[in-house]
Motif scaffolding. Structure first.
Motif, PDB file in Angstrom:
ATOM      1  N   ALA A 183       0.831  -1.210   0.000  1.00  0.00           N
ATOM      2  CA  ALA A 183       0.000   0.000   0.000  1.00  0.00           C
ATOM      3  C   ALA A 183       0.863   1.257   0.000  1.00  0.00           C
ATOM      4  CB  ALA A 183      -0.935   0.002   1.213  1.00  0.00           C
ATOM      5  N   ALA A 232       1.844   1.776  -3.510  1.00  0.00           N
ATOM      6  CA  ALA A 232       0.679   2.191  -4.295  1.00  0.00           C
ATOM      7  C   ALA A 232       0.335   3.647  -4.020  1.00  0.00           C
ATOM      8  CB  ALA A 232      -0.513   1.285  -3.975  1.00  0.00           C
ATOM      9  N   ARG A 233       0.383   4.031  -2.745  1.00  0.00           N
ATOM     10  CA  ARG A 233       0.018   5.401  -2.389  1.00  0.00           C
ATOM     11  C   ARG A 233       0.972   6.404  -3.029  1.00  0.00           C
ATOM     12  NH1 ARG A 233      -0.985   4.378   2.479  1.00  0.00           N
ATOM     13  NH2 ARG A 233       0.833   5.106   3.596  1.00  0.00           N
ATOM     14  N   HIS A 234       2.223   5.972  -3.244  1.00  0.00           N
ATOM     15  CA  HIS A 234       3.193   6.858  -3.880  1.00  0.00           C
ATOM     16  C   HIS A 234       3.208   6.708  -5.398  1.00  0.00           C
ATOM     17  CE1 HIS A 234       4.523   7.205   0.280  1.00  0.00           C
ATOM     18  NE2 HIS A 234       5.108   8.326  -0.077  1.00  0.00           N
ATOM     19  N   GLY A 235       2.232   5.970  -5.926  1.00  0.00           N
ATOM     20  CA  GLY A 235       2.119   5.860  -7.379  1.00  0.00           C
ATOM     21  C   GLY A 235       3.272   5.107  -8.015  1.00  0.00           C
ATOM     22  N   ILE A 236       3.841   4.167  -7.272  1.00  0.00           N
ATOM     23  CA  ILE A 236       4.993   3.424  -7.790  1.00  0.00           C
ATOM     24  C   ILE A 236       4.519   2.172  -8.520  1.00  0.00           C
ATOM     25  CG2 ILE A 236       7.101   2.188  -7.134  1.00  0.00           C
ATOM     26  CD1 ILE A 236       7.443   4.193  -4.883  1.00  0.00           C
TER      27      ILE A 236
END
Lengths: 410, 410
Positions: free
Chosen positions: B371, B374-378
């Motif tokens: 997560a 994901a939250r950092h758009g990786i």
């Protein structure tokens, strides 16, 4: 991890594997609420199995008090279960006798309080706490494995949506009445062999939603939904299903609803679309036979309508979508009761799917929204593909996901 | 989304598609720092292309002042670029002439300041801001698509790790010196056809790490790594690679390191393991030819060692692992400079992979760690499989991921 932690893991795994071999298993927590001469009674029964030895307790909460009693004479033979609970009330010593049948998720019991009263009660298995105090995932092996997600089609592959020489389903344009007045058009795909007069056959339904600026025609015109389904069904790779493609322009919204306050799109779905479809088509109306999918703006139908109504929809698919980063926190707040439900994963036999492209303008929105699900330990399929916010991808996502929808025999 | 937002998306996509058609493209920001007679000079060149028309500015920052000049006579023909910058200094009007060659990521320029000075400078393309002010993903189409992740093998499939009648690689046990003194054992797989005397052929290397309580023997004994690779290579599904399986017991840790303060495992990798492997095997020592993977405890080698040293490792694979929920926040804090690097995704041509089972005791740890990415758009590949914390899954994850490792010709 240290050796001891590793051994703990091994032990846990062994324990879980053992338990999962039992079909109707008494061990665990069971809750029951029932009316009686002394009013509402709340019970939590808890059983443990150690080899052949069964032990258990009953925690009660009723008008005459709260307490915990040690159960006695616990017997389980096949699906027949019986046990007794000692009761001391107002100086009297009594025995409460329970006897009945055990299924995977509930026990039906006759409860005899001495010779004074007999009640028929149902004790339901309490949701298994899937995360232990250390945050480890603790789940018994399910009766059926999660399906394996097939690989995406290659970006240059056009064959999966070509009109092949296979039996074709039918696409029809129908009008359904709106409870707000008037009516509205939608596209409906029925699979090859669908017979409106065959009342014995029931089909699962995929509700498939278009993107912003589009309408109910785009999933067939640009998306080739009918050919994708025809081909998959002909190859035995997808279950015959009905696909309903409504026009949600003007009602779907990227705003986050409050739970319990349905937005315009959800209202139209629940009041107008589902009742029309379930009364005009041979549908299987159970939640596990209803999926909702959508691309871009249509992804908000999946999230706002589908995820807020898991009693109605059993499978959720988000193609190239997700809340705008500024809305993600509000989503996490408004949907907290669902996100934090300890039994949430039991509602996702087919995990929620997020598919997005590496050059997709919605990539960050999708990832940040998915992160909320991941942080809450919610089962997901997550696919990062090549290409962007385009039909090349949406056709591939539909082709990939239609193959895992509605697994038979579950 | 509203129609206007949809149109904006369409426009953005069209714009990006257009730009991506150009190989060596002048448009965008370029930065250069160089020494000169007046000391260090910092330049940002910014070019725009409108049809055939090129415009541009130069923002300078040096000992004689800061400012922005409009560039003139901008010409681009093939990879030859030239332009001039008007300069007014101490009452003198001068022209600075630039001429040189343009590549995808840098320009090499000769800089002539009137007749006074000539400098050879390099201007590097500034990282493209991948997220715009609204949080939308803005990325040009890459030169090469992200690979398609193949489907997982079925849980009952044992053929992919069987000893088949195909050319076999070799597994050897070697000892490497520790800079702290003494030496240590590791397993090394070299692929069929590997010839230590063939200096022309270089192989990518997968560093494959065991779980807690295990050692360097488990990835071959239980994991069948050599057969999995033999079979994939024979079928043309994986690139011939060297697989290094060290013993990290006692050095790997589930604690989150501080960036810049390597933990014991990272230190051993950088000081002992990599130098030994790169000097004793025919390796391709570039980062994009080095992957690090690990199961359970070994997943912390991927995260603590691999993710903190992206200059050294190009591909990261996490099997059944992730920080304990209590450590996730610290991971996000300690790794913030990497997580927030706007160019982070350019380092993940092959996205980081998380694979975990639906009954895996590490499922929540894996998801909560994922997560953060994901939250950092990786960019991520994320796989949820059936089954748990067991070799049945780890063999499948290796089999799946070995097929996307080290794509040729990139």
């Amino acid at each position: 991890m240290t050796l001891s932690r590793h051994l703990l893991f091994t032990w846990l795994l062994a324990t879980l594997t053992t338990l999962s071999l039992h079909g109707a298993d008494l061990s665990g927590k069971w809750t029951s609420e029932f009316d009686s001469q002394i009013g509402l009674q709340k019970y939590v029964f808890e059983f443990e199995m150690d080899g052949d030895k069964l032990t258990g307790t009953a925690s009660y909460d009723h008008s005459m008090g709260k307490g915990t009693a040690t159960l006695q004479a616990i017997e389980l033979e096949g699906d027949k279960v019986s046990f007794t609970e000692p009761l001391e009330a107002q100086g009297m010593k009594l025995t409460i006798t329970y006897e009945g049948t055990l299924a995977a998720q509930e026990m039906k019991l006759s409860r005899h309080v001495g010779d004074f009263a007999t009640e028929q009660i149902v004790a339901k298995r309490a949701p298994i706490p899937h995360v232990d105090a250390q945050g480890r995932w603790v789940a018994p092996h399910p009766e059926r494995n999660i399906p394996i997600l097939p690989a995406l089609a290659a970006p240059e592959d056009t064959s999966f949506y070509a009109e092949r020489d296979v039996p074709h389903g039918k696409v029809e344009i129908v009008r359904y009445p709106l409870s707000a007045g008037g009516d509205k058009q939608m596209h409906v795909y029925t699979p090859p062999g669908y017979n409106p007069d065959d009342s014995a056959t029931r089909y699962p339904v995929l509700y498939l939603n278009h993107g912003g600026g589009e309408n109910d025609s785009h999933w067939t015109e640009s998306g080739k939904t009918n050919y994708i389904l025809d081909n998959l069904i002909a190859d035995g790779l997808a279950r015959p299903m009905i696909v309903v493609m409504p026009d949600t322009s003007g009602v779907v919204s990227g705003n986050v609803p409050q739970l319990g306050e349905d937005d315009a799109c959800t209202t139209e779905y629940l009041q107008d679309i589902l009742p029309y479809v379930d009364s005009h088509y041979r549908t299987d109306p159970r939640r596990e036979s209803r999926a909702v999918a959508g691309l871009s703006m249509g992804g908000f139908v999946t999230l706002n309508t589908g995820f807020s109504h898991l009693e109605t929809f059993g499978e959720l698919y988000v193609y190239s979508s997700g809340y705008w980063p500024t809305m993600v926190e509000q989503f996490e707040q408004n949907f907290a009761p669902i996100l934090n439900d300890p039994a949430i994963n039991e509602k996702f036999y087919i995990p929620i799917y997020f598919g997005v492209g590496e050059t997709d303008i919605a990539m960050v929105n999708s990832m940040k929204t998915e992160a909320v699900f991941a942080r809450h330990g919610i089962r997901r399929y997550s696919v990062l593909s090549s290409h962007g916010h385009e039909w090349l991808n949406w056709r591939r996502y539909l082709h990939q996901t239609a193959q895992i929808m509605f697994p038979a025999n579950r």
